[in-house]
Scaffold this motif. Structure first.
Motif, PDB file in Angstrom:
ATOM      1  N   LEU A   1       0.828  -1.208   0.000  1.00 16.81           N
ATOM      2  CA  LEU A   1       0.000   0.000   0.000  1.00 16.81           C
ATOM      3  C   LEU A   1       0.860   1.255   0.000  1.00 16.81           C
ATOM      4  O   LEU A   1       0.500   2.259  -0.641  1.00 16.81           O
ATOM      5  CB  LEU A   1      -0.925  -0.021   1.218  1.00 16.81           C
ATOM      6  CG  LEU A   1      -1.982  -1.127   1.215  1.00 16.81           C
ATOM      7  CD1 LEU A   1      -2.692  -1.201   2.559  1.00 16.81           C
ATOM      8  CD2 LEU A   1      -3.001  -0.903   0.092  1.00 16.81           C
ATOM      9  N   ALA A   2       1.978   1.225   0.700  1.00 18.57           N
ATOM     10  CA  ALA A   2       2.872   2.383   0.710  1.00 18.57           C
ATOM     11  C   ALA A   2       3.530   2.583  -0.652  1.00 18.57           C
ATOM     12  O   ALA A   2       3.654   3.717  -1.138  1.00 18.57           O
ATOM     13  CB  ALA A   2       3.939   2.201   1.790  1.00 18.57           C
ATOM     14  N   ARG A   3       3.953   1.485  -1.286  1.00 13.28           N
ATOM     15  CA  ARG A   3       4.563   1.596  -2.616  1.00 13.28           C
ATOM     16  C   ARG A   3       3.579   2.178  -3.628  1.00 13.28           C
ATOM     17  O   ARG A   3       3.972   2.907  -4.553  1.00 13.28           O
ATOM     18  CB  ARG A   3       5.029   0.228  -3.093  1.00 13.28           C
ATOM     19  CG  ARG A   3       6.154  -0.396  -2.288  1.00 13.28           C
ATOM     20  CD  ARG A   3       7.433   0.376  -2.401  1.00 13.28           C
ATOM     21  NE  ARG A   3       8.553  -0.350  -1.800  1.00 13.28           N
ATOM     22  CZ  ARG A   3       9.661   0.215  -1.400  1.00 13.28           C
ATOM     23  NH1 ARG A   3       9.810   1.532  -1.487  1.00 13.28           N
ATOM     24  NH2 ARG A   3      10.650  -0.499  -0.875  1.00 13.28           N
ATOM     25  N   ALA A   4       2.301   1.860  -3.468  1.00 21.87           N
ATOM     26  CA  ALA A   4       1.293   2.422  -4.381  1.00 21.87           C
ATOM     27  C   ALA A   4       1.223   3.940  -4.260  1.00 21.87           C
ATOM     28  O   ALA A   4       0.779   4.624  -5.202  1.00 21.87           O
ATOM     29  CB  ALA A   4      -0.081   1.810  -4.081  1.00 21.87           C
ATOM     30  N   GLU A   5       1.662   4.482  -3.116  1.00 24.87           N
ATOM     31  CA  GLU A   5       1.714   5.925  -2.908  1.00 24.87           C
ATOM     32  C   GLU A   5       3.093   6.501  -3.216  1.00 24.87           C
ATOM     33  O   GLU A   5       3.349   7.664  -2.919  1.00 24.87           O
ATOM     34  CB  GLU A   5       1.341   6.248  -1.453  1.00 24.87           C
ATOM     35  CG  GLU A   5      -0.101   5.962  -1.105  1.00 24.87           C
ATOM     36  CD  GLU A   5      -1.054   6.908  -1.818  1.00 24.87           C
ATOM     37  OE1 GLU A   5      -0.710   8.093  -1.992  1.00 24.87           O
ATOM     38  OE2 GLU A   5      -2.143   6.453  -2.206  1.00 24.87           O
ATOM     39  N   ARG A   6       3.975   5.677  -3.778  1.00 22.98           N
ATOM     40  CA  ARG A   6       5.345   6.080  -4.103  1.00 22.98           C
ATOM     41  C   ARG A   6       6.131   6.442  -2.848  1.00 22.98           C
ATOM     42  O   ARG A   6       7.049   7.261  -2.886  1.00 22.98           O
ATOM     43  CB  ARG A   6       5.359   7.223  -5.111  1.00 22.98           C
ATOM     44  CG  ARG A   6       4.713   6.871  -6.443  1.00 22.98           C
ATOM     45  CD  ARG A   6       4.661   8.032  -7.411  1.00 22.98           C
ATOM     46  NE  ARG A   6       5.956   8.668  -7.579  1.00 22.98           N
ATOM     47  CZ  ARG A   6       6.186   9.969  -7.324  1.00 22.98           C
ATOM     48  NH1 ARG A   6       5.215  10.740  -6.862  1.00 22.98           N
ATOM     49  NH2 ARG A   6       7.371  10.494  -7.528  1.00 22.98           N
ATOM     50  N   ALA A   7       5.770   5.861  -1.730  1.00 21.62           N
ATOM     51  CA  ALA A   7       6.481   6.115  -0.477  1.00 21.62           C
ATOM     52  C   ALA A   7       7.737   5.259  -0.388  1.00 21.62           C
ATOM     53  O   ALA A   7       7.818   4.164  -0.972  1.00 21.62           O
ATOM     54  CB  ALA A   7       5.572   5.819   0.712  1.00 21.62           C
ATOM     55  N   LEU A   8       8.729   5.759   0.333  1.00 19.00           N
ATOM     56  CA  LEU A   8       9.878   4.952   0.706  1.00 19.00           C
ATOM     57  C   LEU A   8       9.486   3.981   1.812  1.00 19.00           C
ATOM     58  O   LEU A   8       8.461   4.159   2.471  1.00 19.00           O
ATOM     59  CB  LEU A   8      11.015   5.850   1.192  1.00 19.00           C
ATOM     60  CG  LEU A   8      11.554   6.893   0.220  1.00 19.00           C
ATOM     61  CD1 LEU A   8      12.596   7.752   0.917  1.00 19.00           C
ATOM     62  CD2 LEU A   8      12.136   6.245  -1.019  1.00 19.00           C
ATOM     63  N   VAL A   9      10.313   2.975   2.027  1.00 26.23           N
ATOM     64  CA  VAL A   9      10.115   2.017   3.114  1.00 26.23           C
ATOM     65  C   VAL A   9      11.404   1.938   3.911  1.00 26.23           C
ATOM     66  O   VAL A   9      12.494   1.800   3.341  1.00 26.23           O
ATOM     67  CB  VAL A   9       9.733   0.624   2.573  1.00 26.23           C
ATOM     68  CG1 VAL A   9       9.711  -0.411   3.703  1.00 26.23           C
ATOM     69  CG2 VAL A   9       8.377   0.675   1.863  1.00 26.23           C
ATOM     70  N   SER A  10      11.293   2.056   5.234  1.00 31.88           N
ATOM     71  CA  SER A  10      12.451   1.833   6.106  1.00 31.88           C
ATOM     72  C   SER A  10      12.135   0.695   7.062  1.00 31.88           C
ATOM     73  O   SER A  10      10.995   0.518   7.493  1.00 31.88           O
ATOM     74  CB  SER A  10      12.823   3.105   6.873  1.00 31.88           C
ATOM     75  OG  SER A  10      11.795   3.507   7.754  1.00 31.88           O
ATOM     76  N   VAL A  11      13.168  -0.077   7.376  1.00 35.86           N
ATOM     77  CA  VAL A  11      13.044  -1.224   8.277  1.00 35.86           C
ATOM     78  C   VAL A  11      14.144  -1.131   9.322  1.00 35.86           C
ATOM     79  O   VAL A  11      15.298  -0.811   8.993  1.00 35.86           O
ATOM     80  CB  VAL A  11      13.162  -2.565   7.508  1.00 35.86           C
ATOM     81  CG1 VAL A  11      13.251  -3.745   8.474  1.00 35.86           C
ATOM     82  CG2 VAL A  11      11.976  -2.740   6.565  1.00 35.86           C
ATOM     83  N   ASP A  12      13.802  -1.393  10.584  1.00 34.54           N
ATOM     84  CA  ASP A  12      14.787  -1.479  11.654  1.00 34.54           C
ATOM     85  C   ASP A  12      14.857  -2.929  12.129  1.00 34.54           C
ATOM     86  O   ASP A  12      13.821  -3.528  12.439  1.00 34.54           O
ATOM     87  CB  ASP A  12      14.394  -0.563  12.822  1.00 34.54           C
ATOM     88  CG  ASP A  12      15.524  -0.395  13.831  1.00 34.54           C
ATOM     89  OD1 ASP A  12      16.074  -1.412  14.288  1.00 34.54           O
ATOM     90  OD2 ASP A  12      15.843   0.752  14.176  1.00 34.54           O
TER      91      ASP A  12
END
Length: 320
Positions: A165-176
């Motif tokens: 869903l975030a990628r559909a908004e062209r958002a970045l993704v961060s993981v810890d």
């Protein structure tokens, strides 16, 4: 995977979404060494906890629009935790399943401020992919996930759906990477695949977490998982790694030092670091700042946020 180009030129607060745990921390701080089968004096506090929630809290404190997607029980602890986060300006998308209590963690604080944990995650792990709404991600610049949000079911599936869903908004993704034992529950290969499935643009880890995931070899192997990797080294600062561009094989590595801080309790410092880094990084993307300068500024901003977490008075939850 999105490029690291500037998304827009109009200044606005970064829009962040965090998915994962909101927990009650039961902090146990003995004033003298523990002794078997008897009492020792100490302090016991009830505080807001959870890696995701603490990151969301600091994102809001640092001026970002902060949305937390989480699950807590229909109990006094859940109400107190939600009220606490609202007071910090976090927008909540909270599932409250019936018959499941709010998750809690016993935090045992050692003499040097380091912590050990006993986790009873309960409601925190009940978030499912079908609970998510695409509108919760509208306009997001970044989705942040502690690795807890990729482990177990149904939460792990919810985390992977959130990435879609975030990628559909062209958002970045961060993981810890967050904690080595949950990360390695099914072995190192499965842990690697789990992180790779999120295809993070930014990967955060402490040095022990990076070593646990990689086994042997240089921490630069983290760049096989993400174009930017930040290895947090506590009082020694941080190592920042990056692929110079998505198209070539050149890599950037530098160390960012920080002044050591004497802390009675280091809980939440790494989450505050993530928030400081992300807010600074997103603002730098808006400004068109060059990669190396932007990364250095972001790492310093992360250290400042961590220092504030370490030195700020920690308030107890108010139950009603």
């Amino acid at each position: 995977m999105p490029t690291l180009a500037v998304r827009g030129t109009s200044p606005r607060p970064p829009h962040t979404v965090v998915l994962g745990d909101l927990l009650l921390d039961v902090v146990v701080a003995p004033l003298v060494p523990m002794a078997l089968a008897t009492d020792v004096p100490g302090r016991i506090s009830l505080r807001q906890g959870g890696s995701a929630a603490t990151t969301a809290c600091w994102l809001a404190r640092l001026g970002a629009k902060s949305v937390l997607i989480t699950a807590v029980g229909r109990d006094a602890a859940g109400r107190a935790l939600l009220d606490d986060l609202r007071g910090d300006g976090v927008t909540l998308r909270a599932l409250r399943p019936a018959g499941v209590r709010t998750g809690r963690i016993a935090v045992i604080v050692g003499a040097a401020g380091e912590r050990s944990f006993v986790a009873d995650r309960s409601a925190a792990d009940t978030l499912a992919p079908t609970d998510l709404r695409s509108g919760w991600f509208a306009g997001a610049d970044v989705l942040h996930l502690p690795v807890y949000s990729l482990v177990g079911e149904p939460l792990g599936s919810a985390g992977r759906r959130a990435v879609e869903l975030a990628r559909a908004e062209r958002a970045l993704v961060s993981v810890d990477l967050a904690s080595s034992l949950p990360l390695l529950t099914d072995g190192r290969r499965a842990a690697w695949d789990r992180v790779a499935s999120a295809a993070p643009d930014i990967l955060f880890a402490t040095h022990p977490e990076a070593r646990a995931l990689l086994g042997t070899g240089s921490v630069e192997r983290l760049l096989d998982l993400a174009p930017i990797a930040v290895v947090k080294r506590g009082a020694q600062g941080a190592t920042v790694l990056a692929r110079a561009t998505a198209a070539d094989g050149r890599r950037v590595r530098f160390e960012v030092a920080t002044l050591p801080i004497a802390a009675a309790d280091t809980t939440g410092a790494g989450d505050a670091f993530d928030a400081g880094f992300l807010v600074s990084w997103l603002r730098a993307r808006q400004d068109g700042t060059g990669l190396s300068v932007a990364l250095q500024r972001a790492a310093l901003a992360g250290h400042r946020a961590a220092a504030r977490q370490l030195t700020a008075p920690r308030h107890e939850l108010a139950f009603r």
